[in-house]
Design a protein around this motif. Structure first.
Motif, mmCIF file in Angstrom:
data_model
loop_
_atom_site.group_PDB
_atom_site.id
_atom_site.type_symbol
_atom_site.label_atom_id
_atom_site.label_comp_id
_atom_site.label_asym_id
_atom_site.label_seq_id
_atom_site.Cartn_x
_atom_site.Cartn_y
_atom_site.Cartn_z
ATOM 1 N N ILE A 93 0.836 -1.202 0.000
ATOM 2 C CA ILE A 93 0.000 0.000 0.000
ATOM 3 C C ILE A 93 0.870 1.250 0.000
ATOM 4 O O ILE A 93 0.610 2.204 -0.739
ATOM 5 N N ASP A 94 1.914 1.244 0.823
ATOM 6 C CA ASP A 94 2.804 2.397 0.917
ATOM 7 C C ASP A 94 3.464 2.694 -0.428
ATOM 8 O O ASP A 94 3.548 3.854 -0.852
ATOM 9 N N THR A 95 3.905 1.642 -1.125
ATOM 10 C CA THR A 95 4.549 1.833 -2.427
ATOM 11 C C THR A 95 3.563 2.386 -3.441
ATOM 12 O O THR A 95 3.890 3.296 -4.220
ATOM 13 N N GLY A 96 2.343 1.845 -3.433
ATOM 14 C CA GLY A 96 1.333 2.342 -4.361
ATOM 15 C C GLY A 96 1.021 3.803 -4.135
ATOM 16 O O GLY A 96 0.906 4.588 -5.086
ATOM 17 N N LEU A 97 0.898 4.194 -2.867
ATOM 18 C CA LEU A 97 0.627 5.597 -2.554
ATOM 19 C C LEU A 97 1.795 6.488 -2.957
ATOM 20 O O LEU A 97 1.601 7.615 -3.426
ATOM 21 N N ARG A 98 3.013 5.975 -2.770
ATOM 22 C CA ARG A 98 4.193 6.749 -3.165
ATOM 23 C C ARG A 98 4.207 6.989 -4.673
ATOM 24 O O ARG A 98 4.549 8.075 -5.143
ATOM 25 N N LEU A 99 3.828 5.984 -5.451
ATOM 26 C CA LEU A 99 3.766 6.150 -6.911
ATOM 27 C C LEU A 99 2.723 7.191 -7.292
ATOM 28 O O LEU A 99 2.946 8.011 -8.193
ATOM 29 N N LEU A 100 1.579 7.182 -6.603
ATOM 30 C CA LEU A 100 0.548 8.180 -6.885
ATOM 31 C C LEU A 100 1.045 9.588 -6.555
ATOM 32 O O LEU A 100 0.760 10.538 -7.294
ATOM 33 N N GLU A 101 1.764 9.728 -5.465
ATOM 34 C CA GLU A 101 2.308 11.044 -5.097
ATOM 35 C C GLU A 101 3.306 11.538 -6.142
ATOM 36 O O GLU A 101 3.343 12.730 -6.475
ATOM 37 N N ILE A 102 4.118 10.632 -6.677
ATOM 38 C CA ILE A 102 5.079 11.013 -7.712
ATOM 39 C C ILE A 102 4.340 11.432 -8.982
ATOM 40 O O ILE A 102 4.684 12.448 -9.610
ATOM 41 N N LEU A 103 3.326 10.675 -9.360
ATOM 42 C CA LEU A 103 2.552 11.016 -10.563
ATOM 43 C C LEU A 103 1.848 12.357 -10.395
ATOM 44 O O LEU A 103 1.704 13.112 -11.367
ATOM 45 N N ALA A 108 -2.273 -2.742 -10.828
ATOM 46 C CA ALA A 108 -3.261 -2.729 -9.750
ATOM 47 C C ALA A 108 -3.946 -1.366 -9.647
ATOM 48 O O ALA A 108 -5.173 -1.278 -9.507
ATOM 49 N N LEU A 109 -3.169 -0.299 -9.734
ATOM 50 C CA LEU A 109 -3.750 1.043 -9.674
ATOM 51 C C LEU A 109 -4.656 1.309 -10.871
ATOM 52 O O LEU A 109 -5.689 1.978 -10.749
ATOM 53 N N GLY A 110 -4.270 0.762 -12.021
ATOM 54 C CA GLY A 110 -5.093 0.915 -13.212
ATOM 55 C C GLY A 110 -6.436 0.234 -13.080
ATOM 56 O O GLY A 110 -7.458 0.737 -13.565
ATOM 57 N N HIS A 111 -6.472 -0.928 -12.408
ATOM 58 C CA HIS A 111 -7.735 -1.649 -12.199
ATOM 59 C C HIS A 111 -8.725 -0.802 -11.405
ATOM 60 O O HIS A 111 -9.940 -0.951 -11.561
ATOM 61 N N HIS A 112 -8.198 0.070 -10.547
ATOM 62 C CA HIS A 112 -9.051 0.935 -9.732
ATOM 63 C C HIS A 112 -9.154 2.341 -10.315
ATOM 64 O O HIS A 112 -9.645 3.250 -9.641
ATOM 65 N N ARG A 113 -8.660 2.527 -11.548
ATOM 66 C CA ARG A 113 -8.731 3.791 -12.269
ATOM 67 C C ARG A 113 -8.001 4.917 -11.539
ATOM 68 O O ARG A 113 -8.327 6.084 -11.679
ATOM 69 N N ARG A 159 3.543 6.411 -21.294
ATOM 70 C CA ARG A 159 3.602 7.212 -20.065
ATOM 71 C C ARG A 159 2.370 6.944 -19.196
ATOM 72 O O ARG A 159 1.301 6.587 -19.703
ATOM 73 N N PHE A 160 2.537 7.161 -17.901
ATOM 74 C CA PHE A 160 1.457 6.939 -16.944
ATOM 75 C C PHE A 160 1.153 8.236 -16.204
ATOM 76 O O PHE A 160 2.054 9.005 -15.857
ATOM 77 N N THR A 161 -0.133 8.472 -15.974
ATOM 78 C CA THR A 161 -0.594 9.657 -15.254
ATOM 79 C C THR A 161 -1.610 9.213 -14.197
ATOM 80 O O THR A 161 -2.002 8.049 -14.142
ATOM 81 N N LEU A 162 -2.036 10.167 -13.378
ATOM 82 C CA LEU A 162 -3.123 9.876 -12.454
ATOM 83 C C LEU A 162 -4.387 9.587 -13.240
ATOM 84 O O LEU A 162 -4.655 10.211 -14.271
ATOM 85 N N GLY A 163 -5.196 8.658 -12.740
ATOM 86 C CA GLY A 163 -6.429 8.283 -13.419
ATOM 87 C C GLY A 163 -7.622 9.081 -12.925
ATOM 88 O O GLY A 163 -7.554 9.805 -11.933
ATOM 89 N N LEU A 164 -8.749 8.924 -13.618
ATOM 90 C CA LEU A 164 -9.955 9.660 -13.268
ATOM 91 C C LEU A 164 -10.514 9.239 -11.913
ATOM 92 O O LEU A 164 -11.289 9.972 -11.298
ATOM 93 N N GLY A 165 -10.123 8.053 -11.443
ATOM 94 C CA GLY A 165 -10.578 7.624 -10.128
ATOM 95 C C GLY A 165 -10.150 8.582 -9.036
ATOM 96 O O GLY A 165 -10.843 8.749 -8.026
ATOM 97 N N ILE A 166 -9.004 9.237 -9.223
ATOM 98 C CA ILE A 166 -8.531 10.231 -8.266
ATOM 99 C C ILE A 166 -9.511 11.395 -8.187
ATOM 100 O O ILE A 166 -9.824 11.902 -7.107
ATOM 101 N N VAL A 167 -10.005 11.831 -9.339
ATOM 102 C CA VAL A 167 -10.961 12.937 -9.383
ATOM 103 C C VAL A 167 -12.236 12.557 -8.647
ATOM 104 O O VAL A 167 -12.815 13.353 -7.899
ATOM 105 N N GLU A 168 -12.691 11.304 -8.846
ATOM 106 C CA GLU A 168 -13.911 10.851 -8.189
ATOM 107 C C GLU A 168 -13.736 10.779 -6.683
ATOM 108 O O GLU A 168 -14.639 11.149 -5.912
ATOM 109 N N LEU A 169 -12.573 10.321 -6.228
ATOM 110 C CA LEU A 169 -12.300 10.294 -4.796
ATOM 111 C C LEU A 169 -12.273 11.712 -4.230
ATOM 112 O O LEU A 169 -12.799 11.979 -3.145
#
Length: 232
Positions: free
Chosen positions: A18-28, A57-62, A70-80
Motif C-alpha cells: 500500500i505504501d509503495t502504491g501511494l508513493r507512486l501516486l504522489e510522484i505522478l 493494480a492502480l489501473g484496475h481501480h482507475r 507514459r502513466f498519469t493519475l487516473g480519473l478515479g482520483i478525481v472521483e475520490l
C-alpha cells in the motif's frame, strides 16, 4: 514459522505494498505530463517490475492511466476528490452559516486543487441579516499563494525551502489576513482546516468590504476551522 509470525509477515507485506502504491501516486501527482515506468522506478527507488505490477493494480481501480508509454493519475482520483469535497461541504454547511452570521460577512470554504497550484472556492454562506456584503461564487479559482484562503492552506502544510513571508507569518499565528490581493477593497481572514494532524487541504474564511477588527474576526474564523475539523 508460526501462524502468528505468518500473519505478521503478511500484514507487513500488505502495508509495504500500500505504501509503495501511494508513493507512486504522489510522484505522478507531481508530474502531470506523465512518466514512463523507467522514470517512475528511478524516482521511487524500486525495480521496474515492481512499478509495473503496482501500475496494473492502480489501473484496475482507475487511479492510474496509461497514455502511450507514459502513466498519469487516473480519473478515479478525481472521483475520490469529489467524494471528499462532498463530505467537507456537508460537514461545513451549518458551521459556515454560523460564521457568516457572527461576522456579518460572507464566509467560504476553499480547497486545494489536485495540482496544488490553485485554490478553489468550494462553498459559500452569506450573512442572513446583512444588507451589503461581498458576493463570492463557488468554483472561483486563484493562485494558492495569493489571498487569505490560499495562504491559510499553505500555512497548514509543512514549509517548503522558500515561501512568501505572509505564509510564514500565518503559520506562526494560525490564520492569514490579506487586503486587496484578489479584489480591490476586499479584506479577508482565513484559517486552515487541519484533521488528524495531516497537512491542510482546505481553509475556512470570511471576506468583507474594507478592513474589520482582526482581533474580533480571527477568533471566530479559528473556532469555525476547529469545528469543521471536528465534524470531519
Amino acid at each position: 514459522m508460526t501462524p502468528d509470525q505468518r500473519n505478521t509477515a503478511a500484514s507487513t507485506a500488505g502495508s509495504k505494498t500500500i505504501d509503495t502504491g501511494l508513493r507512486l501516486l504522489e510522484i505522478l501527482k507531481d508530474h502531470p505530463d506523465g512518466l514512463t515506468i523507467t522514470e517512475l522506478a528511478q524516482l521511487a527507488g524500486i525495480h521496474r517490475n515492481a512499478v509495473s505490477r503496482h501500475l496494473v493494480a492502480l489501473g484496475h481501480h482507475r487511479l492510474a492511466a496509461r497514455i502511450g508509454t507514459r502513466f498519469t493519475l487516473g480519473l478515479g482520483i478525481v472521483e475520490l476528490n469529489a467524494a471528499v469535497q462532498h463530505r467537507l461541504r456537508s460537514a461545513a454547511s451549518a458551521a459556515l452559516q454560523v460564521l457568516a452570521d457572527a461576522c456579518n460577512a460572507t464566509a467560504f470554504i476553499t480547497v486545494l486543487d489536485i495540482d496544488e497550484s490553485q485554490a478553489v472556492v468550494l462553498t459559500v454562506a452569506e450573512p442572513r441579516v446583512s444588507q451589503i456584503h461581498v458576493s463570492y461564487r463557488a468554483g472561483t479559482r486563484h493562485p494558492v499563494n495569493r489571498g487569505a484562503s490560499g495562504i491559510a492552506i499553505l500555512a497548514g502544510r509543512p514549509p517548503p525551502p522558500e515561501e512568501r513571508p505572509a505564509i510564514t507569518q500565518a503559520r506562526a499565528i494560525g490564520y492569514s489576513v490579506t487586503a486587496g490581493e484578489l479584489q480591490p477593497g476586499a479584506w479577508g481572514v482565513a484559517a486552515p482546516i487541519i484533521t488528524a494532524g495531516r497537512p491542510a487541504n482546505a481553509s475556512v474564511g470570511v471576506v468583507t468590504i474594507g478592513a474589520r477588527d482582526e482581533n474580533e474576526i480571527a477568533p471566530l474564523v479559528l473556532s469555525a476551522a476547529s469545528e469543521i475539523a471536528r465534524l470531519l
